[in-house]
Design an enzyme around this catalytic site. Structure first.
Site, PDB file in Angstrom:
ATOM      1  N   SER A 297     -23.279  81.049  21.850  1.00  0.00           N
ATOM      2  CA  SER A 297     -22.622  82.256  22.259  1.00  0.00           C
ATOM      3  C   SER A 297     -21.334  82.533  21.860  1.00  0.00           C
ATOM      4  O   SER A 297     -20.677  83.771  21.953  1.00  0.00           O
ATOM      5  CB  SER A 297     -22.626  82.014  23.899  1.00  0.00           C
TER       6      SER A 297
ATOM      7  N   HIS B 190     -29.267  83.887  24.524  1.00  0.00           N
ATOM      8  CA  HIS B 190     -28.871  85.005  23.767  1.00  0.00           C
ATOM      9  C   HIS B 190     -29.787  85.247  22.593  1.00  0.00           C
ATOM     10  O   HIS B 190     -29.050  85.643  21.512  1.00  0.00           O
ATOM     11  CB  HIS B 190     -27.289  84.208  23.245  1.00  0.00           C
TER      12      HIS B 190
ATOM     13  N   LYS C 144     -29.685  88.593  30.682  1.00  0.00           N
ATOM     14  CA  LYS C 144     -28.968  89.058  29.862  1.00  0.00           C
ATOM     15  C   LYS C 144     -29.734  90.277  29.243  1.00  0.00           C
ATOM     16  O   LYS C 144     -29.702  91.326  29.900  1.00  0.00           O
ATOM     17  CB  LYS C 144     -28.745  87.958  28.851  1.00  0.00           C
TER      18      LYS C 144
END
Ligand SMILES: *Cc1c(COP(=O)(O)O)cnc(C)c1O
Length: 395
Positions: free
Chosen positions: A183, A211, A242
């Site tokens: 990240s 991610h 996310k």
């Protein structure tokens, strides 16, 4: 009898403030999106959310959440194994398995819980966990809760991974653990090489796709698709908080015996409430959207490459790559902080990262692109970076 603890906490809080490490939270007064309003900065365009596909406030997602409340209620008031499993929870687990190309999936309240509860049920002191040095905090905590032998390899360093695998040959079972995408730098794990090493040294592979899920790879399945190793990863953890909707919730997906054992023994699953129906219903709608069309991940890819190219041309020092996490390297913590403040004055919300979040001397601004960004958002952000960058002598 709070006096002594209070005194200690006050001293420590003062130390944190004096070191410039005290975290404050900016207050947003609108839904999450490309255009938001904050109490401190007024209306700004947002380049620091994990809202990769722009689904956090997407009308279809909101509609599906509302519909699930109508059909399945607000909450279950139970853990899964007592009376917290509805048909939609099973449907979401099935859809996640199909999407990720795995055998089965188990839901958690968060990816933090998925990582916290994955190691202890599967590995004990006879086994070895071989972990990338920069893995997420939740992986580190999960490993701490488990009695397996711990090995750490230098970040993204395949030669060192091989060394650790050789050192771990005495153990019964080995698992290599890595974030799919990291990240802070947007680095993508070299999964093809990791899988080859796992085959050579008889290890399983676990990836954390927080991610990655929803947009990496040609159809957005994640790092395993990006690296051409779909079906070769034993354990995948990920978040619904996310790209895949942005509310909350996590999962572990993979081999069926692994998921079966987690349902029997994983403590954050057994002892924590089931996911709320609204989140489950919305997540099903998200998976349908990303399965039916690659439009959103394609737009995100286009935005990412455009932004990376224009910023590099403007003279910024950007770590090359393809990930929508774009680190703009400034090296100096004060410069990163000052630039983030000036960008907010220009109406662009970005955040500076510096020690201890990243190594000393590696301060940066981390930009995160989204499919919610239109060309005018990108143009405005790039123009603001160029203006502020020139003012500050960075470019
Ligand atoms: C955000 C993140 C998590 C935690 O996800 P939550 O669902 O918010 O708990 C875990 N691992 C990685 C790599 C992350 O980036």
């Amino acid at each position: 009898m709070y006096k002594s603890l209070q005194a200690k906490l006050k001293t420590q809080l003062t130390e944190i403030k004096e070191a410039g490490l005290y975290k404050t939270e900016r207050i947003i007064t609108t839904p999450q999106g490309a255009d938001i309003a904050t109490e401190e900065g007024g209306e700004v365009i947002n380049f620091c959310a994990n809202n990769y596909l722009g689904l956090s406030s997407h009308p279809k997602v909101i509609q599906a959440a509302k519909k699930a409340i109508d059909t399945h209620g607000y909450g279950l008031s139970s853990v899964r194994f007592i009376c917290g499993t509805q048909n939609i929870h099973k449907e979401l687990e099935r859809k996640l398995s199909e999407y990720l190309g795995t055998e089965d999936t188990i839901l958690y309240a968060a990816a933090f819980d998925a990582n916290g509860g994955v190691f202890e049920p599967l590995f004990d002191k006879e086994d070895a966990i071989i972990s990338d040095a920069l893995n997420h905090a939740s992986i580190i905590d999960g490993v701490r809760l488990c009695k397996a032998q711990r090995y750490r390899y230098l970040h993204n360093d395949m030669a060192d991974l091989e060394k650790q695998l050789i050192a771990a040959q005495a153990q019964r079972n080995r698992v290599i653990v890595t974030d799919g995408s990291f990240s802070m730098d947007g680095t993508i794990a070299q999964l093809d090489k990791i899988v080859a090493l796992a085959d050579k040294y008889d290890a399983s592979v676990m990836i954390d796709e927080c991610h990655s899920s929803g947009f990496l790879g040609k159809t957005g399945r994640g790092t395993h698709e990006h690296c051409g190793v779909v079906g070769k990863i034993e354990i995948i953890t990920g978040t619904l908080g996310k790209a895949l909707g942005g509310a909350s919730g996590g999962f572990t997906s993979g081999k069926k015996e692994i998921i079966d054992m987690l349902r029997q023994k994983s403590r954050p699953y057994l002892f924590s409430n089931t996911l709320a129906p609204s989140i489950v219903g919305a997540s099903i709608a998200v998976l349908d959207m990303v399965t039916d069309s690659t439009e959103l991940r394609d737009k995100l890819e286009h935005n990412t490459m455009h932004f990376r190219q224009k910023m590099t041309e403007a003279g910024f020092d950007i770590t090359p790559g393809v990930h929508p996490i774009v680190p703009i390297m400034l090296y100096d913590a004060n410069v990163a902080q000052e630039m983030a403040t000036k960008m907010l004055d220009e109406g662009v919300y970005v955040v500076g990262f510096y020690f201890p979040v990243v190594p000393k001397g590696k301060a940066r601004i981390r930009v995160q692109l989204s499919a919610a960004h239109e060309q005018h958002h990108l143009d405005k952000a790039i123009a603001a970076f160029v203006k502020v960058g020139k003012e500050m002598g960075v470019i």
